[in-house]
Motif scaffolding. Structure first.
Motif, PDB file in Angstrom:
ATOM      1  N   VAL A 130       0.846  -1.198   0.000  1.00  0.00           N
ATOM      2  CA  VAL A 130       0.000   0.000   0.000  1.00  0.00           C
ATOM      3  C   VAL A 130       0.880   1.246   0.000  1.00  0.00           C
ATOM      4  CG1 VAL A 130      -1.872   1.201   1.180  1.00  0.00           C
ATOM      5  CG2 VAL A 130      -1.775  -1.297   1.249  1.00  0.00           C
ATOM      6  N   ASP A 131       1.955   1.223   0.790  1.00  0.00           N
ATOM      7  CA  ASP A 131       2.875   2.364   0.816  1.00  0.00           C
ATOM      8  C   ASP A 131       3.427   2.659  -0.575  1.00  0.00           C
ATOM      9  OD1 ASP A 131       2.529   2.641   3.519  1.00  0.00           O
ATOM     10  OD2 ASP A 131       4.475   1.789   4.080  1.00  0.00           O
ATOM     11  N   ASN A 132       3.834   1.612  -1.282  1.00  0.00           N
ATOM     12  CA  ASN A 132       4.373   1.807  -2.635  1.00  0.00           C
ATOM     13  C   ASN A 132       3.345   2.448  -3.551  1.00  0.00           C
ATOM     14  OD1 ASN A 132       6.810   0.761  -1.914  1.00  0.00           O
ATOM     15  ND2 ASN A 132       6.674  -1.093  -3.154  1.00  0.00           N
ATOM     16  N   ALA A 133       2.105   1.993  -3.440  1.00  0.00           N
ATOM     17  CA  ALA A 133       1.044   2.559  -4.278  1.00  0.00           C
ATOM     18  C   ALA A 133       0.800   4.023  -3.940  1.00  0.00           C
ATOM     19  CB  ALA A 133      -0.238   1.744  -4.102  1.00  0.00           C
ATOM     20  N   ILE A 134       0.795   4.333  -2.648  1.00  0.00           N
ATOM     21  CA  ILE A 134       0.587   5.724  -2.229  1.00  0.00           C
ATOM     22  C   ILE A 134       1.714   6.604  -2.768  1.00  0.00           C
ATOM     23  CG2 ILE A 134       0.535   7.268  -0.239  1.00  0.00           C
ATOM     24  CD1 ILE A 134      -0.811   4.972   1.318  1.00  0.00           C
ATOM     25  N   GLN A 135       2.957   6.146  -2.610  1.00  0.00           N
ATOM     26  CA  GLN A 135       4.088   6.943  -3.074  1.00  0.00           C
ATOM     27  C   GLN A 135       4.034   7.149  -4.583  1.00  0.00           C
ATOM     28  OE1 GLN A 135       6.177   8.441  -1.097  1.00  0.00           O
ATOM     29  NE2 GLN A 135       7.235   9.414  -2.814  1.00  0.00           N
ATOM     30  N   SER A 136       3.668   6.102  -5.307  1.00  0.00           N
ATOM     31  CA  SER A 136       3.561   6.211  -6.760  1.00  0.00           C
ATOM     32  C   SER A 136       2.481   7.202  -7.161  1.00  0.00           C
ATOM     33  CB  SER A 136       3.277   4.838  -7.362  1.00  0.00           C
ATOM     34  OG  SER A 136       3.012   4.930  -8.744  1.00  0.00           O
ATOM     35  N   SER A 137       1.334   7.130  -6.512  1.00  0.00           N
ATOM     36  CA  SER A 137       0.233   8.035  -6.871  1.00  0.00           C
ATOM     37  C   SER A 137       0.579   9.480  -6.549  1.00  0.00           C
ATOM     38  CB  SER A 137      -1.048   7.625  -6.148  1.00  0.00           C
ATOM     39  OG  SER A 137      -0.960   7.871  -4.760  1.00  0.00           O
ATOM     40  N   MET A 138       1.344   9.705  -5.482  1.00  0.00           N
ATOM     41  CA  MET A 138       1.746  11.068  -5.135  1.00  0.00           C
ATOM     42  C   MET A 138       2.760  11.605  -6.139  1.00  0.00           C
ATOM     43  SD  MET A 138       2.096  10.645  -0.989  1.00  0.00           S
ATOM     44  CE  MET A 138       2.837  12.249  -0.806  1.00  0.00           C
ATOM     45  N   ALA A 139       3.721  10.747  -6.518  1.00  0.00           N
ATOM     46  CA  ALA A 139       4.752  11.196  -7.458  1.00  0.00           C
ATOM     47  C   ALA A 139       4.173  11.503  -8.835  1.00  0.00           C
ATOM     48  CB  ALA A 139       5.843  10.128  -7.567  1.00  0.00           C
ATOM     49  N   ASP A 140       3.147  10.759  -9.240  1.00  0.00           N
ATOM     50  CA  ASP A 140       2.580  10.904 -10.586  1.00  0.00           C
ATOM     51  C   ASP A 140       1.204  11.560 -10.575  1.00  0.00           C
ATOM     52  OD1 ASP A 140       4.756   9.667 -11.787  1.00  0.00           O
ATOM     53  OD2 ASP A 140       3.909   7.663 -11.557  1.00  0.00           O
ATOM     54  N   ARG A 141       0.884  12.295  -9.515  1.00  0.00           N
ATOM     55  CA  ARG A 141      -0.483  12.813  -9.383  1.00  0.00           C
ATOM     56  C   ARG A 141      -0.888  13.689 -10.563  1.00  0.00           C
ATOM     57  NH1 ARG A 141      -4.393  12.618  -6.019  1.00  0.00           N
ATOM     58  NH2 ARG A 141      -3.088  11.333  -4.662  1.00  0.00           N
ATOM     59  N   SER A 142      -0.029  14.571 -10.994  1.00  0.00           N
ATOM     60  CA  SER A 142      -0.386  15.467 -12.110  1.00  0.00           C
ATOM     61  C   SER A 142      -0.707  14.664 -13.368  1.00  0.00           C
ATOM     62  CB  SER A 142       0.753  16.449 -12.388  1.00  0.00           C
ATOM     63  OG  SER A 142       0.951  17.308 -11.289  1.00  0.00           O
ATOM     64  N   LEU A 143       0.126  13.674 -13.665  1.00  0.00           N
ATOM     65  CA  LEU A 143      -0.098  12.851 -14.855  1.00  0.00           C
ATOM     66  C   LEU A 143      -1.379  12.032 -14.696  1.00  0.00           C
ATOM     67  CD1 LEU A 143       0.769  11.699 -17.566  1.00  0.00           C
ATOM     68  CD2 LEU A 143       2.246  10.081 -16.328  1.00  0.00           C
ATOM     69  N   LEU A 144      -1.607  11.459 -13.530  1.00  0.00           N
ATOM     70  CA  LEU A 144      -2.791  10.645 -13.308  1.00  0.00           C
ATOM     71  C   LEU A 144      -4.060  11.478 -13.402  1.00  0.00           C
ATOM     72  CD1 LEU A 144      -1.439   8.451 -10.367  1.00  0.00           C
ATOM     73  CD2 LEU A 144      -1.810   7.739 -12.737  1.00  0.00           C
TER      74      LEU A 144
END
Length: 510
Positions: free
Chosen positions: A37-51
């Protein structure tokens, strides 16, 4: 230089031998699952603009965990693992370039996956990528053959807007079952409560959406001023411990006490490190013991800034600062005008008239039923028992708890000793006594409560007040008997012995 983005393999050297050690980490299943879950959270935060460009401004991270048979699957809709990041993502202990988030050690996914299972695979894709990439691990084979590179399988993906990571743990050795599944749910919804509250994260376990249940906060007058104004017993906490270390958050009292759910949760970067589920942070310096009211009512959320954590992210690295933290926290908790610790210890919830009637009806029904079932068989035992008091034996066991006091009663000194001791050899006596009147009219009283007596065991071990009530009954019986004998009523000892027998043979049972 090798172009890793076009290579069909991922390099996992050095550190291959480390993979076999990871299965021995001191994980609990909820903290191991939290790594994904931590990995997913970090990924979503890093790519939030693109997502948000791909899915719109309403994008929210979804993580779905499925525990079924001998397999665990974790799927998220975060930004995926970019192909150029594969060597770092799959290599043991490869520190990520950004260590300010939840993926700071470069071990989370690898360590958790190896802890659960010797075989696992990851399928992932990023927005605008043309393929889904699949990497499979067989730890036993990798370690025995010292494999340096693992093949990457590419699957064409027609939808360029798709983005996800799917981790499949196969042949799981540490498969959560039974009550552990319920504990995983409780811990995960506690650990991620901040993001669940805000709607930034939707977390699902076996098809059930997880939500954090907010405890009701006590609304009451100060116990020393019961007629005073009703206030909410909640306060903000802001502590500066120096060297860049701060603690912020809140502390409060629960409306309804709970021995399992009270206590603090300690956060770092919006994620609980210590204090989730039924393992809340309750240091004795503040909470006392399990029968203390602070232990049952005090709770809160404390966010620690400037502190390091263990690599499994289940404990803070306190160094020598925890004692100072607890001292500062205790002071802040009990500061006026909301002294939480004092209120927790002194407040007693008053039942409404309807609640009082229900409680009374339950008590009288249970007592009536107990008498009906046990008294016919108890009376012959009471009548035939020896009413002569046996002498009180010396109690030198380490388990005895003793207090001594001297008081003046009508101008004469009374030396009173109170003892509570588990006397397994004298289970027919719920209390013992010695009473002596000396030539100078002073009095010596020994009052000993037998904490091993079945009546005391059943009704006196719920909390400190229950035991105190029984101890006071014993004190009243001994003093009343002594005063009666001083007044010439020599049958007082027989009466109190019969009372003890009734308690033993009838009222200690269901």
């Amino acid at each position: 230089m090798t172009d890793t983005s076009s290579s069909k393999t991922v390099n996992i050297a050095p550190g291959v031998s480390m993979l076999s050690v990871l299965q021995s980490l001191n994980y609990k299943p909820w903290f191991a699952l939290a790594e994904f879950v931590d990995n997913a959270i970090q990924s979503s935060m890093a790519d939030r603009s693109l997502l948000q460009q791909v899915d719109g401004l309403g994008y929210a991270l979804e993580v779905k965990i499925r525990i079924d048979g001998d397999q665990i699957t974790i799927v998220d809709n975060a930004g995926g693992i970019r192909r150029e990041d594969f060597d770092r993502a799959f290599k043991p202990a490869a520190i990520p370039p950004d260590t300010t988030g939840l993926s700071e050690f470069g071990m989370g996914m690898k360590s958790a996956a190896c802890w659960f299972s010797p075989k696992w695979k990851v399928a992932t894709t990023s927005p605008n990528a043309h393929n889904t990439y699949v990497v499979s691990f067989d730890i036993d084979e990798i370690v025995s053959q010292q494999v340096q590179e693992i093949a990457i399988k590419e699957e064409h993906r027609p939808n360029p807007r798709a983005h996800f990571t799917r981790v499949e743990l196969l042949d799981v050795r540490k498969m959560p079952r039974g009550r552990t599944l319920g504990k995983i749910k409780d811990h995960l919804q506690d650990i991620y409560r901040v993001l669940l509250r805000s709607g930034e994260l939707m977390l699902e376990l076996n098809g059930e959406s997880l939500h954090y249940a907010e405890p009701a906060v006590m609304q009451a007058a100060y116990y020393r001023d019961p007629g005073g104004p009703t206030v909410e017993w909640r306060k903000d906490i802001n502590l500066d411990l120096g060297e860049g270390r701060r603690v912020t958050g809140f502390a409060a009292l629960r409306e309804t006490g709970s021995t399992s759910q009270a206590g603090f949760s300690l956060f770092r970067r919006k994620r609980v490190i210590q204090g989730s589920g039924d393992e809340t942070y309750r240091p004795a310096e503040i909470f006392g013991h399990s029968n203390d009211y602070a232990y049952q009512r005090l709770f809160g959320e404390l966010h620690l800034h400037g502190f390091d954590v263990s690599h499994t992210k289940d404990a803070f690295q306190w160094g020598d600062v925890e004692d100072r933290f607890l001292g500062e926290l205790r002071r802040a908790l009990n500061e006026p005008p909301l002294p939480l610790i004092s209120q927790a210890g002194g407040f007693r919830k008053r039942e409404t008239s309807s609640q009082q009637r229900k409680t009374t009806e339950q008590a009288i029904d249970r007592t009536s039923s107990t008498l009906e079932q046990n008294l016919p068989g108890a009376v012959p035992l009471v009548v035939s028992s020896d009413a002569d008091p046996s002498p009180v034996s010396n109690s030198d066991t380490e388990e005895v708890i003793r207090r001594e006091l001297s008081i003046l009663v009508e101008g004469h000194r009374w030396d009173v000793a109170l003892e509570v001791v588990p006397d397994e050899t004298n289970l027919n006596r719920w209390y013992d006594k010695q009473a002596l009147t000396h030539a100078d009219q002073s009095t010596s009283l020994l009052i000993r409560l037998n904490s091993a007596h079945p009546f005391v065991v059943r009704f006196g071990q719920k909390d400190s007040e229950s035991l105190e009530a029984i101890l006071r009954m014993a004190v009243a019986a001994v003093i009343g008997e002594y005063l009666a004998s001083q007044g010439g009523l020599t049958t007082a000892q027989v009466v109190t012995r019969r009372i003890s027998d009734v308690l033993t043979f009838a009222l200690s049972r269901e």
